[in-house]
Design an enzyme around this catalytic site. Structure first.
Site, mmCIF file in Angstrom:
data_model
loop_
_atom_site.group_PDB
_atom_site.id
_atom_site.type_symbol
_atom_site.label_atom_id
_atom_site.label_comp_id
_atom_site.label_asym_id
_atom_site.label_seq_id
_atom_site.Cartn_x
_atom_site.Cartn_y
_atom_site.Cartn_z
ATOM 1 N N SER A 62 47.732 40.426 38.693
ATOM 2 C CA SER A 62 46.847 40.870 39.774
ATOM 3 C C SER A 62 47.333 42.113 40.511
ATOM 4 C CB SER A 62 46.634 39.741 40.784
ATOM 5 O OG SER A 62 47.812 39.483 41.513
ATOM 6 N N LYS A 128 49.481 40.571 47.667
ATOM 7 C CA LYS A 128 48.402 41.558 47.624
ATOM 8 C C LYS A 128 48.831 42.775 48.448
ATOM 9 C CE LYS A 128 45.763 38.577 45.484
ATOM 10 N NZ LYS A 128 45.626 38.694 44.026
#
Length: 275
Positions: A62, A128
């Site tokens: 990711s 993230k």
């Protein structure tokens, strides 16, 4: 007379104290020193991992190409380190971002967990990049397919060539004390965009913040400092100059789909502590 008679006894005790230690005494003395050193080292390590710095490894794609699968990273956990736009952050699942099956895949070392070197909630963190902080108006996208923050388009230099900033259009205002986060591998990151219906919502509360990733420390050919791309957000104003003060310009937490794909990525986004 009495004081003179005490001298031999005192000398006897002194001579006895000078007698060499037996092998057994030397052995157990060495064991005691080793145990003391190990206890001190354990206390220091636990304190550092609890309040200062922790190591994590990357299990999914990711955050590619910034972070690769199996990279080991160091995370700054100092309490006064507040996330900024562009920071890569580790945070606890706000609620529903990770499925139970994903959480169950992580098997911590029970010994390390027992002595405190691995936290009990390991495997329930994500990583993230912060795109919007509390009060920001974040929109995808402008005519050039760029995300805008408070009306200012950003050129995301950390995205790999060919990566679209977002396949889903959105228009959000970040609540105070929260963050809007996205993975660098935008087509394979179940981030804020895809958690509108999650129990915890699409924004990450500040209380869920674990720390800021500042270095890749393994493997050796990947070692590097992870710097904040401050130039990307340098022109972003503190507030959106074109925003309606009454809140009409932008949906507070809402996503809008304008025909782009809105299917959530299927890759796991969990973070697990180094084992």
């Amino acid at each position: 007379m009495s004081s003179a008679s005490q001298v031999p006894a005192a000398r006897g005790r002194k001579d006895q104290a000078k007698q060499p230690k037996t092998p057994a005494q030397k052995f157990w003395g060495g064991v005691r020193e080793v145990v003391i050193i190990l206890i001190i080292a354990l206390l220091l390590s636990t304190g550092i991992k609890t309040w200062v710095m922790r190591s994590f490894f990357i299990p999914s794609e990711s955050m590619e190409d910034t972070l690769q699968v199996h990279d080991h990273i160091l995370v700054n956990q100092l309490p006064w380190n507040h996330p900024k736009r562009g920071d890569i952050v580790v945070f606890d699942d706000p609620g529903g971002w990770l499925g139970q099956s994903t959480i169950d895949e992580y098997k911590p070392n029970p010994v390390l967990e027992f002595i405190g070197l691995v936290p009990a909630d390991a495997g329930q963190q994500l990583i993230k990049r912060v795109i919007g902080v509390g009060g920001d108006h974040v929109v995808c996208c402008d005519e050039q397919s760029r995300i805008t923050v408070n009306g200012q388009p950003i050129d995301e230099t950390y995205l790999s060539s060919g990566i679209e900033p977002s396949s889903m259009a959105f228009n959000v205002r970040v609540p105070a004390g929260h963050y809007w986060v996205m993975g660098d591998n935008r087509s394979n990151s179940a981030d804020s965009r895809y958690n509108q219906e999650s129990s915890g919502g699409p924004f990450v509360p500040e209380d869920n913040f674990v720390g800021q990733a500042f270095a890749i420390n393994w493997p050796s050919n990947r070692m590097r400092i992870l710097r904040n791309p401050s130039e990307v957000f340098a022109k972003v104003p503190d507030t959106d100059p074109g925003e309606d003060p009454a809140g009409g310009d932008g949906d507070a937490g809402g996503l809008r789909d304008t025909g782009k794909s809105s299917s959530a990525p299927t890759l796991s986004d969990t973070m697990a502590t180094n084992r």
